[in-house]
Design a protein around this motif. Sequence first.
Motif, PDB file in Angstrom:
ATOM      1  N   ARG A 161      11.826  -2.711   0.405  1.00  0.00           N
ATOM      2  CA  ARG A 161      12.743  -3.037  -0.210  1.00  0.00           C
ATOM      3  C   ARG A 161      12.525  -4.193  -1.111  1.00  0.00           C
ATOM      4  O   ARG A 161      12.701  -4.463  -2.450  1.00  0.00           O
ATOM      5  N   PHE A 162      11.829  -5.276  -0.328  1.00  0.00           N
ATOM      6  CA  PHE A 162      11.659  -6.178  -0.947  1.00  0.00           C
ATOM      7  C   PHE A 162      10.401  -6.217  -1.798  1.00  0.00           C
ATOM      8  O   PHE A 162      10.498  -6.745  -2.903  1.00  0.00           O
ATOM      9  N   ARG A 163       9.470  -5.234  -1.702  1.00  0.00           N
ATOM     10  CA  ARG A 163       8.376  -5.258  -2.238  1.00  0.00           C
ATOM     11  C   ARG A 163       8.916  -4.413  -3.637  1.00  0.00           C
ATOM     12  O   ARG A 163       8.367  -4.647  -4.639  1.00  0.00           O
ATOM     13  N   TYR A 164       9.758  -3.480  -3.621  1.00  0.00           N
ATOM     14  CA  TYR A 164      10.071  -2.737  -4.813  1.00  0.00           C
ATOM     15  C   TYR A 164      10.817  -3.907  -5.670  1.00  0.00           C
ATOM     16  O   TYR A 164      10.839  -4.005  -6.943  1.00  0.00           O
ATOM     17  N   ALA A 165      11.707  -4.686  -5.112  1.00  0.00           N
ATOM     18  CA  ALA A 165      12.241  -5.702  -5.718  1.00  0.00           C
ATOM     19  C   ALA A 165      11.155  -6.661  -6.480  1.00  0.00           C
ATOM     20  O   ALA A 165      11.576  -6.794  -7.650  1.00  0.00           O
ATOM     21  N   VAL A 166      10.245  -7.123  -5.781  1.00  0.00           N
ATOM     22  CA  VAL A 166       9.100  -7.798  -6.494  1.00  0.00           C
ATOM     23  C   VAL A 166       8.575  -6.893  -7.568  1.00  0.00           C
ATOM     24  O   VAL A 166       8.188  -7.587  -8.858  1.00  0.00           O
ATOM     25  N   GLN A 167       8.297  -5.615  -7.493  1.00  0.00           N
ATOM     26  CA  GLN A 167       7.648  -5.138  -8.632  1.00  0.00           C
ATOM     27  C   GLN A 167       8.670  -4.690  -9.656  1.00  0.00           C
ATOM     28  O   GLN A 167       8.512  -5.111 -10.891  1.00  0.00           O
ATOM     29  N   ALA A 168       9.828  -4.818  -9.462  1.00  0.00           N
ATOM     30  CA  ALA A 168      10.964  -4.698 -10.522  1.00  0.00           C
ATOM     31  C   ALA A 168      11.174  -6.083 -11.164  1.00  0.00           C
ATOM     32  O   ALA A 168      10.991  -6.390 -12.718  1.00  0.00           O
ATOM     33  N   ASP A 169      10.969  -7.115 -10.696  1.00  0.00           N
ATOM     34  CA  ASP A 169      10.840  -8.673 -11.348  1.00  0.00           C
ATOM     35  C   ASP A 169       9.757  -8.633 -12.087  1.00  0.00           C
ATOM     36  O   ASP A 169       9.761  -9.097 -12.982  1.00  0.00           O
ATOM     37  N   TYR A 170       8.496  -8.069 -11.726  1.00  0.00           N
ATOM     38  CA  TYR A 170       7.180  -8.294 -12.257  1.00  0.00           C
ATOM     39  C   TYR A 170       7.317  -7.562 -13.684  1.00  0.00           C
ATOM     40  O   TYR A 170       6.814  -8.175 -14.570  1.00  0.00           O
ATOM     41  N   PHE A 171       7.846  -6.610 -13.394  1.00  0.00           N
ATOM     42  CA  PHE A 171       7.867  -5.601 -15.017  1.00  0.00           C
ATOM     43  C   PHE A 171       8.949  -6.173 -15.768  1.00  0.00           C
ATOM     44  O   PHE A 171       9.035  -6.323 -16.960  1.00  0.00           O
ATOM     45  N   ALA A 172      10.106  -6.631 -15.174  1.00  0.00           N
ATOM     46  CA  ALA A 172      11.362  -7.288 -16.019  1.00  0.00           C
ATOM     47  C   ALA A 172      10.555  -8.399 -16.711  1.00  0.00           C
ATOM     48  O   ALA A 172      11.011  -8.854 -17.849  1.00  0.00           O
ATOM     49  N   ALA A 225       0.963  -1.203  -0.016  1.00  0.00           N
ATOM     50  CA  ALA A 225       0.001   0.059  -0.154  1.00  0.00           C
ATOM     51  C   ALA A 225       0.814   1.086  -0.102  1.00  0.00           C
ATOM     52  O   ALA A 225       0.624   2.337  -0.759  1.00  0.00           O
ATOM     53  N   VAL A 226       1.808   1.093   0.700  1.00  0.00           N
ATOM     54  CA  VAL A 226       2.850   2.555   0.930  1.00  0.00           C
ATOM     55  C   VAL A 226       3.534   2.430  -0.459  1.00  0.00           C
ATOM     56  O   VAL A 226       3.634   3.725  -1.111  1.00  0.00           O
ATOM     57  N   MET A 227       4.035   1.474  -1.154  1.00  0.00           N
ATOM     58  CA  MET A 227       4.468   1.623  -2.555  1.00  0.00           C
ATOM     59  C   MET A 227       3.339   2.346  -3.431  1.00  0.00           C
ATOM     60  O   MET A 227       3.910   3.151  -4.062  1.00  0.00           O
ATOM     61  N   TYR A 228       2.122   1.810  -3.537  1.00  0.00           N
ATOM     62  CA  TYR A 228       1.283   2.445  -4.532  1.00  0.00           C
ATOM     63  C   TYR A 228       1.000   3.830  -4.162  1.00  0.00           C
ATOM     64  O   TYR A 228       0.499   4.582  -4.911  1.00  0.00           O
ATOM     65  N   ALA A 229       1.108   4.179  -2.987  1.00  0.00           N
ATOM     66  CA  ALA A 229       0.781   5.462  -2.398  1.00  0.00           C
ATOM     67  C   ALA A 229       1.800   6.521  -2.815  1.00  0.00           C
ATOM     68  O   ALA A 229       1.851   7.516  -2.658  1.00  0.00           O
ATOM     69  N   GLY A 230       3.119   5.984  -3.302  1.00  0.00           N
ATOM     70  CA  GLY A 230       4.261   6.888  -3.596  1.00  0.00           C
ATOM     71  C   GLY A 230       5.250   6.921  -2.545  1.00  0.00           C
ATOM     72  O   GLY A 230       6.281   7.509  -2.897  1.00  0.00           O
ATOM     73  N   GLY A 231       5.242   5.828  -1.763  1.00  0.00           N
ATOM     74  CA  GLY A 231       6.451   5.885  -0.565  1.00  0.00           C
ATOM     75  C   GLY A 231       6.183   6.387   0.769  1.00  0.00           C
ATOM     76  O   GLY A 231       5.111   6.967   0.837  1.00  0.00           O
ATOM     77  N   HIS A 271      10.634   3.092 -12.587  1.00  0.00           N
ATOM     78  CA  HIS A 271      10.266   3.491 -11.377  1.00  0.00           C
ATOM     79  C   HIS A 271      10.526   2.499 -10.164  1.00  0.00           C
ATOM     80  O   HIS A 271      11.010   3.018  -9.184  1.00  0.00           O
ATOM     81  N   ALA A 272      10.549   1.096 -10.463  1.00  0.00           N
ATOM     82  CA  ALA A 272      10.715   0.099  -9.394  1.00  0.00           C
ATOM     83  C   ALA A 272      12.199   0.306  -8.929  1.00  0.00           C
ATOM     84  O   ALA A 272      12.352   0.217  -8.046  1.00  0.00           O
ATOM     85  N   ARG A 273      13.099   0.412 -10.170  1.00  0.00           N
ATOM     86  CA  ARG A 273      14.500   0.417  -9.645  1.00  0.00           C
ATOM     87  C   ARG A 273      14.851   1.475  -8.965  1.00  0.00           C
ATOM     88  O   ARG A 273      15.549   1.678  -8.011  1.00  0.00           O
ATOM     89  N   GLU A 274      14.264   2.752  -9.390  1.00  0.00           N
ATOM     90  CA  GLU A 274      14.567   4.154  -8.590  1.00  0.00           C
ATOM     91  C   GLU A 274      13.958   3.854  -7.040  1.00  0.00           C
ATOM     92  O   GLU A 274      14.581   4.381  -6.281  1.00  0.00           O
ATOM     93  N   MET A 275      13.035   3.565  -6.900  1.00  0.00           N
ATOM     94  CA  MET A 275      12.353   3.375  -5.401  1.00  0.00           C
ATOM     95  C   MET A 275      13.273   2.382  -4.755  1.00  0.00           C
ATOM     96  O   MET A 275      13.550   2.632  -3.515  1.00  0.00           O
ATOM     97  N   LEU A 276      13.742   1.191  -5.235  1.00  0.00           N
ATOM     98  CA  LEU A 276      14.708   0.299  -4.799  1.00  0.00           C
ATOM     99  C   LEU A 276      16.024   0.943  -4.378  1.00  0.00           C
ATOM    100  O   LEU A 276      16.690   0.798  -3.392  1.00  0.00           O
ATOM    101  N   GLU A 277      16.489   1.863  -5.398  1.00  0.00           N
ATOM    102  CA  GLU A 277      17.800   2.440  -5.227  1.00  0.00           C
ATOM    103  C   GLU A 277      17.552   3.569  -4.115  1.00  0.00           C
ATOM    104  O   GLU A 277      18.522   3.658  -3.204  1.00  0.00           O
ATOM    105  N   THR A 278      16.530   4.077  -3.793  1.00  0.00           N
ATOM    106  CA  THR A 278      16.133   5.099  -2.829  1.00  0.00           C
ATOM    107  C   THR A 278      15.671   4.600  -1.463  1.00  0.00           C
ATOM    108  O   THR A 278      15.758   5.395  -0.381  1.00  0.00           O
ATOM    109  N   ALA A 279      15.406   3.280  -1.546  1.00  0.00           N
ATOM    110  CA  ALA A 279      14.826   2.745  -0.259  1.00  0.00           C
ATOM    111  C   ALA A 279      15.891   2.661   0.845  1.00  0.00           C
ATOM    112  O   ALA A 279      17.098   2.462   0.611  1.00  0.00           O
TER     113      ALA A 279
END
Length: 92
Positions: free
Chosen positions: A50-61, A13-19, A84-92
Motif C-alpha cells: 500500500r505504501f509503495r502504491y502511494a509512492v507511485q501515485a505521488d510520483y506520477f502526480a 518488485a511485486v508492484m512491477y510484477a503486477g501485484g 494504475h497506481a490509484r487502482e492498485m492502491l484501492e485494491t490493496a
Amino acid sequence: AGTGPLVYDIASAVMYAGGPGSAADLIDGYLSAGPVPRDELEAALPTMLRFRYAVQADYFAHRIWTDDRTGVADPSENLDGLRHAREMLETA
C-alpha cells in the motif's frame, strides 16, 4: 538511493510484477534467498505494498503537475501511471 526496510524492496518488485497474484514465484524466490523471514514478509508485505502504491501515485502526480515528460512519448502516459497506481492502491 537510501536505506529502509527490506520488505520495501520486495514490495517494489511485486508492484512491477503486477501485484501479489502475479508475483508468487518472485516472492517464493525471495523467501528462499532468506533476506527476510516468511512470517515477517507475510506480516509486512500488505502494508508495504500500500505504501509503495502511494509512492507511485505521488510520483506520477508530481510528473503531471510539473509536466515532466522524461521517458514518455505522450503526457497521457503519466495519467495512465497515476490511474494504475490509484487502482492498485484501492485494491490493496
